[in-house]
Design an enzyme around this catalytic site. Structure first.
Site, PDB file in Angstrom:
ATOM      1  N   ASN A  16      -5.962 -16.101 -42.975  1.00 54.04           N
ATOM      2  CA  ASN A  16      -6.217 -15.234 -41.807  1.00 54.04           C
ATOM      3  C   ASN A  16      -6.285 -16.145 -40.593  1.00 54.04           C
ATOM      4  O   ASN A  16      -7.115 -17.059 -40.573  1.00 54.04           O
ATOM      5  CB  ASN A  16      -7.547 -14.533 -42.033  1.00 54.04           C
ATOM      6  CG  ASN A  16      -7.705 -13.189 -41.365  1.00 54.04           C
ATOM      7  OD1 ASN A  16      -8.762 -12.600 -41.522  1.00 54.04           O
ATOM      8  ND2 ASN A  16      -6.714 -12.688 -40.666  1.00 54.04           N
ATOM      9  N   GLN A  50      -6.536 -12.808 -35.000  1.00 56.98           N
ATOM     10  CA  GLN A  50      -7.656 -12.556 -34.102  1.00 56.98           C
ATOM     11  C   GLN A  50      -7.915 -13.757 -33.188  1.00 56.98           C
ATOM     12  O   GLN A  50      -7.727 -14.909 -33.589  1.00 56.98           O
ATOM     13  CB  GLN A  50      -8.959 -12.246 -34.872  1.00 56.98           C
ATOM     14  CG  GLN A  50      -9.045 -10.818 -35.413  1.00 56.98           C
ATOM     15  CD  GLN A  50      -8.292 -10.632 -36.727  1.00 56.98           C
ATOM     16  OE1 GLN A  50      -8.232 -11.556 -37.569  1.00 56.98           O
ATOM     17  NE2 GLN A  50      -7.716  -9.463 -36.910  1.00 56.98           N
ATOM     18  N   ASN A  68      -8.640  -8.408 -31.703  1.00 58.11           N
ATOM     19  CA  ASN A  68      -7.416  -8.361 -32.506  1.00 58.11           C
ATOM     20  C   ASN A  68      -6.236  -8.804 -31.650  1.00 58.11           C
ATOM     21  O   ASN A  68      -6.309  -8.801 -30.412  1.00 58.11           O
ATOM     22  CB  ASN A  68      -7.166  -6.924 -32.995  1.00 58.11           C
ATOM     23  CG  ASN A  68      -8.072  -6.544 -34.143  1.00 58.11           C
ATOM     24  OD1 ASN A  68      -8.274  -7.304 -35.080  1.00 58.11           O
ATOM     25  ND2 ASN A  68      -8.629  -5.336 -34.069  1.00 58.11           N
ATOM     26  N   CYS A  77     -15.547  -9.845 -37.938  1.00 63.51           N
ATOM     27  CA  CYS A  77     -14.391 -10.392 -38.666  1.00 63.51           C
ATOM     28  C   CYS A  77     -14.935 -11.360 -39.712  1.00 63.51           C
ATOM     29  O   CYS A  77     -15.484 -12.412 -39.358  1.00 63.51           O
ATOM     30  CB  CYS A  77     -13.462 -11.112 -37.696  1.00 63.51           C
ATOM     31  SG  CYS A  77     -12.077 -11.942 -38.517  1.00 63.51           S
ATOM     32  N   ASN A 163     -17.028  -2.660 -39.541  1.00 69.88           N
ATOM     33  CA  ASN A 163     -15.745  -2.153 -39.047  1.00 69.88           C
ATOM     34  C   ASN A 163     -15.173  -1.227 -40.114  1.00 69.88           C
ATOM     35  O   ASN A 163     -15.511  -1.310 -41.273  1.00 69.88           O
ATOM     36  CB  ASN A 163     -14.792  -3.305 -38.706  1.00 69.88           C
ATOM     37  CG  ASN A 163     -14.540  -4.227 -39.897  1.00 69.88           C
ATOM     38  OD1 ASN A 163     -15.211  -4.156 -40.918  1.00 69.88           O
ATOM     39  ND2 ASN A 163     -13.524  -5.066 -39.785  1.00 69.88           N
ATOM     40  N   HIS A 165     -12.905   0.709 -42.882  1.00 73.33           N
ATOM     41  CA  HIS A 165     -11.901   0.396 -43.915  1.00 73.33           C
ATOM     42  C   HIS A 165     -11.644   1.609 -44.793  1.00 73.33           C
ATOM     43  O   HIS A 165     -12.565   2.366 -45.108  1.00 73.33           O
ATOM     44  CB  HIS A 165     -12.401  -0.749 -44.815  1.00 73.33           C
ATOM     45  CG  HIS A 165     -12.461  -2.081 -44.136  1.00 73.33           C
ATOM     46  ND1 HIS A 165     -11.423  -2.986 -44.163  1.00 73.33           N
ATOM     47  CD2 HIS A 165     -13.415  -2.646 -43.348  1.00 73.33           C
ATOM     48  CE1 HIS A 165     -11.751  -4.057 -43.469  1.00 73.33           C
ATOM     49  NE2 HIS A 165     -12.939  -3.879 -42.957  1.00 73.33           N
ATOM     50  N   ASN A 196      -8.825  -0.145 -40.890  1.00 69.33           N
ATOM     51  CA  ASN A 196      -8.128  -1.202 -41.634  1.00 69.33           C
ATOM     52  C   ASN A 196      -7.751  -0.616 -42.989  1.00 69.33           C
ATOM     53  O   ASN A 196      -8.583   0.060 -43.624  1.00 69.33           O
ATOM     54  CB  ASN A 196      -9.061  -2.411 -41.825  1.00 69.33           C
ATOM     55  CG  ASN A 196      -9.480  -3.023 -40.495  1.00 69.33           C
ATOM     56  OD1 ASN A 196      -8.714  -3.750 -39.869  1.00 69.33           O
ATOM     57  ND2 ASN A 196     -10.701  -2.713 -40.051  1.00 69.33           N
ATOM     58  N   GLU A 214      -4.161  -4.640 -41.270  1.00 67.30           N
ATOM     59  CA  GLU A 214      -5.353  -4.672 -40.426  1.00 67.30           C
ATOM     60  C   GLU A 214      -5.182  -3.845 -39.147  1.00 67.30           C
ATOM     61  O   GLU A 214      -4.122  -3.909 -38.496  1.00 67.30           O
ATOM     62  CB  GLU A 214      -5.681  -6.113 -40.015  1.00 67.30           C
ATOM     63  CG  GLU A 214      -6.305  -6.945 -41.100  1.00 67.30           C
ATOM     64  CD  GLU A 214      -7.027  -8.162 -40.538  1.00 67.30           C
ATOM     65  OE1 GLU A 214      -7.608  -8.045 -39.439  1.00 67.30           O
ATOM     66  OE2 GLU A 214      -6.980  -9.224 -41.181  1.00 67.30           O
ATOM     67  N   CYS A 223      -8.030 -10.601 -45.320  1.00 71.53           N
ATOM     68  CA  CYS A 223      -8.955  -9.844 -44.464  1.00 71.53           C
ATOM     69  C   CYS A 223     -10.312  -9.890 -45.168  1.00 71.53           C
ATOM     70  O   CYS A 223     -10.460  -9.332 -46.262  1.00 71.53           O
ATOM     71  CB  CYS A 223      -8.471  -8.399 -44.291  1.00 71.53           C
ATOM     72  SG  CYS A 223      -9.610  -7.370 -43.327  1.00 71.53           S
ATOM     73  N   GLY A 224     -11.274 -10.568 -44.554  1.00 73.83           N
ATOM     74  CA  GLY A 224     -12.571 -10.774 -45.209  1.00 73.83           C
ATOM     75  C   GLY A 224     -13.357  -9.483 -45.378  1.00 73.83           C
ATOM     76  O   GLY A 224     -13.810  -9.163 -46.488  1.00 73.83           O
ATOM     77  N   THR A 225     -13.501  -8.725 -44.307  1.00 76.29           N
ATOM     78  CA  THR A 225     -14.223  -7.442 -44.426  1.00 76.29           C
ATOM     79  C   THR A 225     -13.435  -6.497 -45.335  1.00 76.29           C
ATOM     80  O   THR A 225     -14.015  -5.685 -46.049  1.00 76.29           O
ATOM     81  CB  THR A 225     -14.419  -6.789 -43.045  1.00 76.29           C
ATOM     82  OG1 THR A 225     -13.170  -6.777 -42.330  1.00 76.29           O
ATOM     83  CG2 THR A 225     -15.487  -7.515 -42.234  1.00 76.29           C
ATOM     84  N   GLY A 226     -12.084  -6.656 -45.346  1.00 82.40           N
ATOM     85  CA  GLY A 226     -11.269  -5.832 -46.235  1.00 82.40           C
ATOM     86  C   GLY A 226     -11.525  -6.151 -47.696  1.00 82.40           C
ATOM     87  O   GLY A 226     -11.563  -5.259 -48.555  1.00 82.40           O
TER      88      GLY A 226
END
Ligand SMILES: N[C@H](CCC[C@H](N)C(=O)O)C(=O)O
Length: 281
Positions: A16, A50, A68, A77, A163, A165, A196, A214, A223-226
């Site tokens: 990322n 990002q 973004n 993020c 965020n 998803h 996302n 994303e 994507c970490g939060t993903g």
């Protein structure tokens, strides 16, 4: 915005891609258009998923601001938290640092050489928190996706990690399908703040293969939060344990949804690629 001689560090977290700008001495508040201009390949930064600003904070080691590539400023993020965490851990010599974001404070701690664990807090699982435009069971939401073959995209999970998803359980993860579906769903009216879009294939109860379109950045290598959202969505369905390795295009992230605290911990690699100066605007 005068960009004279503002230094940056190009980093990635499992692929990322970030441009990290130090904003301790002078504020860094680019407009959406200025962010998009910096993301253009010909500018010479190499493009990014990002843009990250690291600012002073009264209540934490730093405040991290996230834009973004499309210029939108967003809450948080996960992979950038790991990268900024690494910089702060190295700079302070501390074993743990606190990074505040628009999505709330997180802690980052060393997990080995160029490995960082971040506490992403509790997932938000109510439809009003994702948010969705109407009341639904977020373990499996009903989503019509236009011309796309619905059985491949059946009752995805919806999760916020600060965020929004949506996570599809599908074996189809080729570029055309991910790009075609992701770009349609990112702005679907069911998601008033956009979303996302994760495409998760459960390999076994300890491994997930994930690709993410994303919000505001498109198909990224990680994507970490993903990855956190995918683990939460699959564990809620009983498809995986609460801890699993999430295999993304750019590497592997270990996600642990701790039962006692309800917090989601993410561990993964960080890489510093190069430093440079932002172009003057
Ligand atoms: N595109 C995301 C922000 C970056 C998230 C991702 N890069 C991560 O590591 O969590 C959004 O609009 O919410």
């Amino acid at each position: 915005m005068t960009q004279a001689a503002r230094p940056y560090i190009r980093m990635n977290g499992a692929g990322n891609a970030f441009i990290v700008v130090q904003a301790f001495e002078a504020p860094f508040h680019p407009t959406e258009a200025e962010v998009r201009a910096l993301a253009a390949p010909e500018v010479g930064l190499g493009g990014f998923d990002q843009l990250i600003g690291v600012e002073p904070s009264e209540s934490a080691d730093a405040f991290m601001r996230v834009w973004n590539a499309d210029g939108s400023m967003v809450q948080t993020c996960g992979n950038a938290l790991r990268c900024v965490g690494w910089l702060l851990l190295e700079a302070t010599g501390k074993e743990e640092v606190v990074i505040d974001t628009l999505g709330g404070p997180t802690t980052a701690r060393r997990a080995g050489d160029h490995q960082v664990t971040v506490d992403m807090g509790q997932p938000r699982l109510d439809w009003t928190e994702v948010p969705l435009a109407e009341e639904m069971d977020t373990r499996g939401i009903e989503l019509q996706v236009g011309p796309i073959d619905a059985p491949l995209l059946h009752t995805p999970g919806a999760v916020s990690m600060g965020n929004p998803h949506v996570v599809f359980f599908t074996d189809q993860q080729d570029d055309a399908f991910v790009r075609g579906s992701g770009s349609l769903i990112e702005h679907h009216p069911l998601f008033p703040e956009g979303v996302n879009v994760g495409f998760a294939r459960v390999i076994d109860r300890g491994h997930i293969r994930l690709r993410v379109w994303e919000r505001g950045a498109g198909l990224t290598l990680a994507c970490g939060t993903g990855a956190c959202a995918a683990l939460v969505a699959t564990a809620r369905r009983g498809l995986t344990e609460r801890k699993a390795t999430v295999v993304v295009d750019g590497g592997e992230l270990i996600i642990d949804w701790d039962e006692a605290s309800g917090h989601v911990f993410m561990t993964g690699p960080v890489e510093t690629e190069r430093t440079g100066l932002l172009p003057q605007s």
